[in-house]
Scaffold this active site. Structure first.
Site, PDB file in Angstrom:
ATOM      1  N   ASN A   1      22.827 -40.455  17.852  1.00  0.00           N
ATOM      2  CA  ASN A   1      21.740 -39.515  17.572  1.00  0.00           C
ATOM      3  C   ASN A   1      21.610 -38.461  18.658  1.00  0.00           C
ATOM      4  OD1 ASN A   1      21.164 -40.839  15.226  1.00  0.00           O
ATOM      5  ND2 ASN A   1      19.348 -41.900  15.986  1.00  0.00           N
TER       6      ASN A   1
ATOM      7  N   ASP B   1       0.855  -1.175   0.000  1.00  0.00           N
ATOM      8  CA  ASP B   1       0.000   0.000   0.000  1.00  0.00           C
ATOM      9  C   ASP B   1       0.899   1.236   0.000  1.00  0.00           C
ATOM     10  OD1 ASP B   1      -2.348   1.523   0.229  1.00  0.00           O
ATOM     11  OD2 ASP B   1      -2.118   1.630   2.394  1.00  0.00           O
TER      12      ASP B   1
ATOM     13  N   ASP C   1      -7.296  -3.185   2.832  1.00  0.00           N
ATOM     14  CA  ASP C   1      -6.167  -4.072   2.539  1.00  0.00           C
ATOM     15  C   ASP C   1      -6.362  -5.480   3.103  1.00  0.00           C
ATOM     16  OD1 ASP C   1      -4.672  -2.000   1.319  1.00  0.00           O
ATOM     17  OD2 ASP C   1      -4.074  -1.272   3.287  1.00  0.00           O
TER      18      ASP C   1
END
Length: 958
Positions: free
Chosen positions: A776, A361, A674
């Site tokens: 891990n 805008d 908007d």
């Protein structure tokens, strides 16, 4: 009483106390008294309180329909609606089943760890959403609006939510308009409609009926909910409330607008699905191959094979991915919050980094929404005033140098003083902020007078005795001012062409000269020149009154024989930081568009000033968009970057057309108009200060400082986050593939490399399930998280945005993952072969010693891989020490690995034995091959890219 529709512009008739009331379908093209009659109200007295209460009960409160709040339990469950989380939950079930198959001894560590990660991920997402909602509510907190209405002949102040159709609104300067209404009377009534239409200048309102249906911004006989009165007074009959208002129609568009998942969410879903398939394939293949190469003769052998498949499945899944992803996005959210950007959802941070278009805008976003005088044109020349907005700071320049011409200085001072005296606005300094009351255009004179020496002092010498207010018919206003010894004067300002008709002389220095035809033409030419530069023009004139007693009260007959002073050029200026931000966006390959309700000429001028388009480019209007065939809209949006006089539906059309072309659209805005486009865009960005509550609700990100430059900073942050996501994905997947290749080839090639030779066991695995879990835990957590906050290795704004078709893990990245994982597996198995009897290299150590050395090699290889994974092509030695968290996590991992190998308690838990210096040296050396291999791979990739770039450059030149 018939039940009424909540929408005031509905199609049913409504009956109150025997009066049939038909809502006018387009009040702007019907006479005001006729509209009031249809609504069953006398404009002179208004509704009776009892009648207003009945209508309120029938139509309901003057409120927009709000979406019901999402229960907390649903918001919690929403955090677990992710394919990767589903995959991890399946891993929990499999791990628990395997633990039970082994007899259920101890605790199901695998299942507990994965469960903890899933829960942590959900907590992080839930906490972040709560924080964002709290920030949004803080921005939206405000007192309930009230309106002044005429009820039974008396003026009353009522909550705006209690307005009903037929109420007579009494409008005064500073009032917020509480509902849509048809103007009945207006005296110098001007309304700011920027939040609804995007028009930066206040709109003059009139009771005169329109001859045809016009776009919202041109309906001069209507006022609308969500706008505000900046000047004058008036009365209007309410024609629509709640969802029946223009704001309500936008809210309905908002309800019908569907939110799309972010690009990152789409990619994570795709990767999760791919990982799920990969895990199943790996587990099945390994179990089948193991069963084929080994003799399965007992139930115990079968359980061993099944456990091996489960271990590999768990090893292949990057359990920490959801939590690390959430942590990385949350850190990005907090970094943006420190820069005044509030992100409502975690994934929206990365979406900005993928943006290919920023559709913005104009009013209040690219510009300050503060009318500013930048030019003063008199008969001695032109003065430029620096500084923007309502802060009265700036200087007067002529051709870039300080103003020094005495005649021009006097004329400019008189122009600003005159405009400040014929003025109803106020400029105040409160709480460190400069604020205005009244018409922003009039306030521009008060601000400008501080920038020119002597102008403010000149104003203070006079006091105003009387005035003729501005009206749209007269296009000017006048004031009678007295300055004691200076005398009394009539000061006028208004449209230059109108003002010149009342002038007989011009001011040149300290002289007044006759306004002959040549001077009149020169004055009009100056006005045309400023208008061509998209300035709004206002002229200023005056005349001294010889006998003050002959003037008063002031009337239009006194606006004669004036001396023309000059004209000012006024504009809503761009924010000073926006041009640089747009240039940075263009450098990053991001297209910036302007979509506004303002005038096309003004929009094109501001867009050119900011570098959105080249000078001379024109804006496409909403009317022109409506006239386009649907199949041409995408083509137009591909080439046109400035749109003016657009309606909310046009903004939505533009965003949808861009997305249909595969663009990732970030839409910024502050007005109610908007909101639908913000919700439809991939990421809607609302203004936190000037933005309306409806807009902030529709957006995914809110700028607390209304600073467009923050959007571009967020694009950089989003790209850096995406890079970090790729880094830890590259690391996690290549490391996990290293484990998979180690176990798979360790089982398939066990006899070839000496694993199991002389062990007396029928099925021997290179790594134990507990060791895989340990890898891990140690390598997939700390280093991966540290890479999630890795600084930029390269300039992320130097490359074009990621296309919607680009994969999070593309073919090149997969090749890197697989090749690095293969090298890890080979290095690990060769280390074991070095120490085991038989195989390629004759050794003499036990299986436990070789397995410990191989286990250590794989852990250290993953630490080396952490530095590899920081970039797909850049050397690991570049910015080697820029990430202290990575070094800290690797250092901690090394200490933990030494502990698990050397401490007796941990040796029993993880099946390790102590290693001597030679074993440690071999393990570290073999692990480092991962680093050297990847450096060579990156060298080849860089050479290939340089060659491709050179070929492309030669082709383009040819």
């Amino acid at each position: 009483m018939a039940k009424s529709l909540r929408r005031g512009m509905g199609q049913e008739h409504h009956r109150w106390v025997g009066v049939v009331v038909e809502p006018p379908r387009d009040p702007s093209v019907r006479e005001g008294p006729e509209v009031a009659r249809d609504l069953g109200v006398d404009p002179a007295t208004g509704l009776a309180p009892a009648e207003a209460a009945r209508r309120l009960h029938g139509d309901g409160p003057n409120e927009l329909r709000a979406a019901p709040p999402v229960p907390t339990w649903r918001r919690v469950l929403r955090q677990f609606q992710d394919p990767l989380v589903y995959l991890l939950l399946v891993a929990v079930v499999i791990s628990t089943a395997a633990w039970l198959a082994e007899g259920g001894a101890g605790a199901p560590v695998d299942a507990l760890v994965i469960s903890a990660i899933v829960v942590l991920n959900g907590i992080l997402g839930f906490v972040q959403e709560n924080r964002a909602e709290a920030a949004v509510k803080a921005l939206q907190s405000m007192t309930d609006a009230t309106s002044t209405v005429l009820r039974e002949g008396e003026l009353r102040t009522v909550p705006s939510r209690e307005l009903v159709r037929g109420d007579i609104l009494v409008l005064n300067e500073g009032d917020a308009v509480g509902a849509d209404a048809r103007v009945l009377t207006a005296a110098a009534l001007r309304v700011s409609e920027a939040s609804l239409t995007g028009e930066s200048e206040p709109v003059t309102k009139s009771a005169a009926t329109l001859t045809e249906h016009l776009p919202l911004g041109d309906r001069r006989d209507m006022v609308f909910r969500g706008t505000s009165v900046v000047q004058g007074v008036g009365r209007a009959v309410v024609t629509a409330t709640g969802m029946g208002t223009e704001v309500g129609s936008i809210a309905e568009m908002l309800e019908d607008t569907r939110e799309e998942p972010s690009p990152l969410q789409k990619e994570i879903t795709r990767v999760s699905r791919l990982l799920g398939i990969t895990v199943v394939v790996i587990a099945v293949v390994v179990m089948v191959v193991t069963a084929l190469v080994n003799e399965i003769s007992t139930f115990g052998h079968l359980v061993t094979v099944l456990l091996l498949g489960v271990s590999l499945a768990v090893a292949a899944v990057p359990e920490g991915l959801p939590a690390i992803l959430s942590v990385v996005l949350a850190i990005g959210v907090q970094q943006l919050a420190r820069h005044k950007a509030i992100v409502k959802k975690l994934h929206s941070v990365e979406t900005l980094g993928s943006a290919t278009v920023i559709a913005s805008d104009k009013t209040g976003t690219l510009t300050k929404n503060e009318m500013t005088i930048q030019r003063i044109r008199t008969f001695s020349g032109e003065v430029e005033l620096t500084g923007v907005g309502y802060r009265p700071e700036g200087t007067a320049l002529v051709d870039g140098a300080p103003l020094s011409n005495p005649a021009l200085q006097r004329e400019a001072r008189m122009v600003l003083a005159g405009g400040s005296l014929a003025n109803d606005a106020q400029l105040t300094h409160r709480d460190g902020q400069w604020q205005i009351q009244g018409d922003p255009t009039e306030a521009a004179f008060l601000v400008a007078s501080h920038k020119l020496a002597g102008a403010v002092d000149r104003v203070r010498q006079f006091r105003r005795r009387d005035e003729i207010p501005f009206t749209s018919e007269r296009k000017m206003m006048s004031a009678l001012v007295t300055g004691g010894a200076e005398g009394t004067a009539v000061v006028s300002k208004g449209a230059p062409d109108v003002l010149l008709q009342r002038c007989v002389a011009v001011q040149v220095g300290d002289q007044t000269l006759p306004l002959d035809a040549d001077r009149r033409a020169a004055a009009l030419a100056a006005v045309e020149e400023l208008s061509a530069q998209s300035f709004r023009t206002l002229g200023v004139a005056y005349r001294w009154v010889d006998d003050p007693d002959t003037v008063g009260p002031l009337d239009v007959a006194d606006e004669r024989n004036l001396v023309y002073l000059g004209v000012v050029g006024i504009i809503d200026p761009p924010r000073p930081e926006v041009a640089g931000a747009i240039a940075e966006a263009h450098r990053a390959g991001v297209r910036v568009m302007m979509i506004t309700g303002d005038h096309p000429t003004t929009a094109a001028r501001i867009a050119a000033d900011l570098g959105i388009v080249e000078p001379g480019a024109t804006a496409l209007t909403g009317t022109e968009l409506d006239a386009l065939p649907p199949d041409q809209l995408e083509e137009v949006t591909a080439t046109t970057s400035v749109y003016a006089r657009v309606a909310p539906r046009n903004k939505l059309q533009i965003v949808d057309a861009l997305q249909a072309r595969g663009e990732v659209v970030a839409m910024t805005g502050d007005g109610v108009n908007d909101a639908p486009a913000l919700k439809s865009a991939d990421i809607g960005v609302a203004m936190g200060i000037t933005g309306t509550p409806v807009t902030r609700e529709a957006a995914k990100m809110i700028l607390a400082d209304d600073n467009f430059a923050t959007i571009v900073a967020a694009v950089r942050q989003g790209r850096a986050i995406f890079d970090d996501i790729k880094k830890f994905l590259r690391y996690l997947l290549s490391s996990n593939m290293g484990e998979v290749f180690t176990v798979f080839f360790g089982v398939v090639l066990a006899g070839f490399i000496g694993i199991g030779a002389g062990s007396g066991q029928e099925i021997v695995v290179p790594l134990l399930a507990t060791q895989i879990l340990w890898i891990n835990l140690v390598t997939d957590s700390g280093p991966a998280l540290a890479m999630g906050v890795d600084p930029e290795i390269d300039d992320v704004m130097k490359r074009p945005p990621r296309r919607s078709t680009d994969r999070l893990i593309d073919g090149e990245m997969w090749r890197g993952i697989m090749s690095v994982g293969l090298v890890m597996g080979i290095a690990t198995l060769l280390t074991m072969d070095i120490f085991l009897p038989g195989g390629l290299v004759e050794g003499s150590d036990s299986l436990e010693m070789a397995r410990t050395a191989g286990f250590t090699t794989l852990v250290f290889a993953q630490f080396f891989n952490a530095f590899n994974s920081r970039s797909e092509t850049t050397s690991a030695f570049r910015h080697l020490f820029s990430n202290r968290w990575l070094w800290a996590s690797v250092g901690l991992g090394v200490v933990l690995q030494v502990a698990v190998v050397e401490m007796p308690l941990l040796q029993r838990a993880f099946g390790t034995v102590p290693l001597d210096a030679a074993h440690w040296a071999v393990a570290v050396a073999m692990a480092s091959t991962v680093l050297w291999f990847d450096e060579l791979r990156k060298l080849v990739l860089r050479a290939g890219r340089r060659k491709a770039a050179s070929t492309t450059d030669r082709t383009s030149r040819g």
